[in-house]
Every structure is written in structure tokens, then in C-alpha cells.
Design an enzyme around this catalytic site. Structure first.
Site, PDB file in Angstrom:
ATOM      1  CB  SER A 152      -0.942   0.004   1.206  1.00 48.04           C
ATOM      2  OG  SER A 152      -1.835  -1.076   1.098  1.00 48.04           O
ATOM      3  CG  ASP A 208      13.506   0.417  11.034  1.00 49.63           C
ATOM      4  OD1 ASP A 208      14.364   0.040  10.214  1.00 49.63           O
ATOM      5  OD2 ASP A 208      12.509  -0.271  11.330  1.00 49.63           O
TER       6      ASP A 208
END
Length: 511
Positions: A62, A263
Site C-alpha cells: 500500500s 530504523d
């Protein structure tokens, strides 16, 4: 005056495939979608692999889908950007890599390469390490040391030996490089402020502290014997015959950190680059004048050089609509709200002038198979009010159900999800047509089209199947070779607006 809105309707996770077994899209009763498909110009779009900036064959998602849709171009993800740079020779001309190598040649010091040692493709790719070794050999860098972070998470839990053997072959082939330390990603790639883990990895690399082994494979065998697999291998030091470390990181050295995902790269990078670091005592040998290179931009807090700088996405669909004084609405339920806002705007949080947003809360259930309709009816009700109020020139809408329920791998609830969305689609499209508007009905990637494996087991991942596109306007023809990056140019074309040069997609309408 009545607005004639152009609406982009994204049926999240709704792709097409001929095989009907395990295919909720094909098995659902969806009279509205079928009616629009039969009545209006339609085609399919590629929504995976290089068509959306991912490696070939990789399923879309998405985030990537909405980035490409909103940008009106292929948005290359970090992994693909680096792969293309290697393939086209740009990698070897990268000024940041060359500066790091010149730094160690000038100082007569060592180059350290560290990162995740696997081909998982989530945080890193081992081929990027090989490209760096090859470049170091080409540039005449003699002392090159590898600090391998072991994966076991994005790949199998006991795959480290195969990657180490492959790396040793490459070291032989290029005639440069030695493995200096090995550490499970649990330590070297912590992101939860467990600084005691990071400290163990740091002290192995800088002080040569930790379990010692003559051979990297011996380190892995020893860990496996103790029931410790790749991700959790203690930071360990490879030593020479006399027991001294193969290498430690010292003053005036250079480091290239070849992970591309930020991250889990930030904490260990901060440990090396931040002068005011306070998380643990780095001790008297903390290396000075380090030339620290991050493969991509990790964070503002990391004081290093960046090899592949971020690409700014200018002139996304929202920005162009705003520049032309048009009113636009973004609407979705919680699960897909960031996608129609932040990702659709190329990673921008703030609204553009003339942009409104409506967030409908997703239902509070443990899993969405328990409520396959999710909040589709509420989203629809809110949108119908806005269409009736004649406020917007452009509408971007997402229905989350086929994707979110598809992730359950349960066929019946996913069929219900598709049917609920079809009911809503009929109401929205008919309301738009009544206003003299146009709907573009499409999707961002597949999921609901394949919720069972051929053996009948749950298939919870996305698919690589093509997604539909329908434009509810008679008298036009659509190209058959389109991609998601062609949707924004199509929307602009229908609105009669010029396409900015940054949008390299092409309208789907055959001229």
C-alpha cells in the site's frame, strides 16, 4: 454551481486473476464493479516489481502503491535505486564512496564495511556489500574489514553459514577484504533503546572484546551448539594466530554502513558519529576523525555522509491540484488514512491549500475477518454528503477491506469484504455520475484475489497480479500497458490540467 468531480477510487488489495480458486475477487457477487467494467473503458495496470520501483517480481504494497499513484511516476525504492546504480555503473562513481576510500588512502588507515549479511532485501542486500568490495579493490584500498550483522529474521534462522561462505568466495575473487567481527542483528541493529545490546556490538568492533574465534564459521557452529541462532549470535571477534583481532575500528578509519533501511541503523550509527553521545561510556579508544558513510539518509541525528540522498517528490497530484486552485478531498478509514494523505503526497504530512481530509475510524475488533465490512459504509455515507454539497473538484478515496480482510487468509470473510465494497462503490460512482463527474476505479496491489494456496492453506501476503482500472467516460480508449504511475496524469488529463515535467507517467487515455 455544480462541481463535476473527478474521483480516484482505490480498492485496496483488489487485483484480477483468471483462476477462481481461493480468489475472493472472482467469487464475490459484485454487480456494480462488473457493470462498470462491462460498460466503460477499462484495462489493467502493473502494480508490482520494477513498475512501482521495486525489484522485479517483488509484490507491491500500500505504501509503495500510493507513493507511485500520487507521484505520477515510478518512485524507486532504496533497494532498487542501489541495484540500478550498480547495474548502470553509477555506484562506482558515487562521490561519497570514493571520498571514504580516498580518506583511508591519504591516512594509510582501514576501510570498514558493515551491515546485515543476507539477501533478505528488507534492511540490506549482500550484493551491495560485494559491490563495495569490488569498488575497494578497483580503487586500490588494501585494508578492508567486514563487520557482519547476522540476519535470521528476514531470511531463515540458520542461514548465516551460506552467506559467510559466499562472502569468503567473493573476498577470494576480488582479492580484498577480511571478516573482522560477527554479531546477531539483535545487538548491532537494536532500535528499542536497549543500549546494552548496542554496546556489546560496539565494543567488539572498537575494542576487540567478546568471544574470539579463528574462523567465522567456527563462531556460528559454536553458537548453534548452544542453541543460539543467527539473529542472537553474541558480538564475536575474529582473531589471528597470535590471538590479536583481525581488525578494530581506529582513528582516521572510514566506515561504510550498507544497510538501506534507517530504523535499525540509527542507534549503532549514532554510537559512532555523535560527539555528545551519552547512552554508554565509549571509552578511551573511541575513534576520532572517522569518515562515516550511510548508504541512505538514516536520520538527522546521524552525523555521517549519505551515499544515496533522498529524492524529493515535487509536483505530486495534490500539489498540482492545489497550484491550479482546485478543491480536493482525501477520505479513508484509519487503516488506509496515511496512504491517501502522507504517501499520496510523496511523504508530506501537511495538507496543500484547498485540500480537506476526512478520517473515519476503523472498527475496534481483534481481526477484520470478524467485521469484513469494516467502516466502508461510514466512509461512503460521509463521502455522499460531500458530493451532494458540491465542494470538490477532485476526490481521492480508499476502501481498505479487500486488503485488510485479505490478510486473514480466510476466503468467506474476504468475499464479504469485496461485496461490501462493491455495494459502496455503486452508491459513490452513481452519485459522481449524477453530478456529471468521472470516476477512476482502480487498486494499489493485489491480495483478495489470492487468499488460499492451491493446497487450501491461508495465503496472507500480497500478490503480483495486475489491478483493474476503469474510467467512467464514454468515447475514450485506455492503453493496455499502464502502471500505477500513470493514474495521476490520467486524472489531470480528465480535469483538463497540464502535466508537470516531474510526472513521467503518461495518461492512460489513448490520444
Amino acid at each position: 454551481m455544480s462541481k463535476r468531480p473527478v474521483a480516484l477510487i482505490i480498492l485496496d488489495g483488489f487485483a484480477l486473476r483468471e483462476e477462481t480458486y481461493g480468489n475472493a475477487v472472482a467469487q464475490a457477487n459484485k454487480p456494480n464493479f462488473d457493470r462498470y467494467w462491462n460498460e466503460y473503458p477499462h484495462a489493467t495496470l502493473k502494480a508490482c516489481g520494477e513498475a512501482v520501483g521495486l525489484p522485479e517480481g517483488q509484490m507491491g504494497n500500500s505504501e509503495v502503491g500510493h507513493l507511485n499513484i500520487g507521484a505520477g511516476r515510478i518512485v524507486y525504492q532504496s533497494l532498487t535505486r542501489v541495484n540500478i546504480a550498480i547495474r548502470e555503473g553509477e555506484f562506482d562513481r558515487n562521490e561519497t564512496f570514493l571520498a571514504a576510500m580516498n580518506h583511508v588512502k591519504q591516512h594509510g588507515t582501514s576501510l570498514h564495511l558493515f551491515g546485515l549479511l543476507s539477501d533478505g532485501g528488507v534492511h540490506s542486500h549482500i550484493h551491495h556489500l560485494y559491490a563495495l568490495l569490488r569498488l575497494a579493490a578497483k580503487e586500490g584500498v588494501k585494508r578492508v574489514y567486514i563487520h557482519g550483522f547476522l540476519d535470521g529474521r528476514d531470511v531463515g534462522p540458520q542461514t548465516a553459514p551460506q552467506y559467510i561462505k559466499e562472502l569468503q568466495e567473493k573476498i577470494k575473487e576480488y582479492g580484498v577484504g577480511e571478516i573482522a567481527t560477527l554479531s546477531g542483528r539483535y545487538y548491532s541493529m537494536d532500535r528499542d533503546k536497549r543500549w546494552e545490546r548496542v554496546e556489546k556490538a560496539y565494543r567488539a568492533m572498537v575494542y576487540g572484546e567478546g568471544p574470539t574465534y579463528r574462523d567465522p564459521l567456527e563462531c556460528i557452529e559454536d553458537s548453534y551448539k548452544n542453541g543460539i541462532y543467527d539473529e542472537f549470535v553474541l558480538p564475536s571477534v575474529i582473531v589471528r594466530e597470535d590471538g590479536s583481532p583481525v581488525a578494530t575500528i581506529q582513528d582516521n578509519d572510514a566506515i561504510i554502513f550498507y544497510n538501506f533501511r534507517p530504523d535499525r541503523a540509527i542507534q549503532i550509527s549514532n554510537t559512532f558519529t555523535n560527539e555528545d553521545f551519552r547512552e554508554f561510556d565509549r571509552g578511551p579508544k573511541h575513534p576520532k576523525n572517522l569518515f562515516f558513510v550511510c548508504l541512505t539518509h538514516f536520520s538527522e541525528t546521524v552525523k555521517g555522509y549519505v551515499a544515496f540522498k533522498p529524492t524529493n517528490l515535487d509536483n505530486t497530484i495534490g500539489e498540482v491540484l492545489s497550484q491550479h486552485g482546485l478543491r480536493q478531498l482525501r477520505i479513508a478509514e484509519t487503516e488506509k488514512y496515511p496512504h491517501v494523505t502522507f504517501f499520496m503526497s510523496g511523504g508530506r504530512e501537511e495538507k496543500f491549500p484547498g485540500e480537506d481530509r476526512i478520517l473515519i475510524n476503523s472498527p475496534k475488533v481483534a481481526t477484520y475477518d470478524l467485521k469484513p465490512e469494516m467502516s466502508a459504509y461510514e466512509v461512503t455515507e460521509a463521502l455522499l454528503k460531500e458530493i451532494a454539497a458540491d465542494k470538490y473538484d477532485a476526490i481521492i478515496l480508499n476502501y481498505a477491506n479487500p486488503d485488510m480482510v485479505g490478510h486473514s487468509g480466510m476466503l468467506e470473510p474476504t468475499i464479504k469484504a469485496v461485496e461490501a465494497v462493491d455495494e459502496c462503490l455503486g452508491k459513490v460512482v452513481d452519485a459522481i455520475l449524477e453530478k456529471g463527474g468521472i470516476a477512476i476505479i482502480t487498486a494499489d496491489h493485489g491480495n483478495a484475489d489470492e487468499v488460499l494456496t492451491p493446497e487450501g492453506k491461508p495465503q496472507t501476503a500480497h500478490t503480483t497480479n495486475p489491478v483493474p482500472v476503469i474510467v467512467t467516460k464514454h468515447g475514450i480508449e485506455l492503453r493496455k500497458d499502464g502502471i500505477l504511475g500513470d493514474l495521476a496524469p490520467t486524472m489531470l488529463d480528465l480535469l483538463g490540467l497540464p502535466q508537470p515535467k516531474e510526472m513521467t507517467g503518461k495518461t492512460l487515455i489513448v490520444k
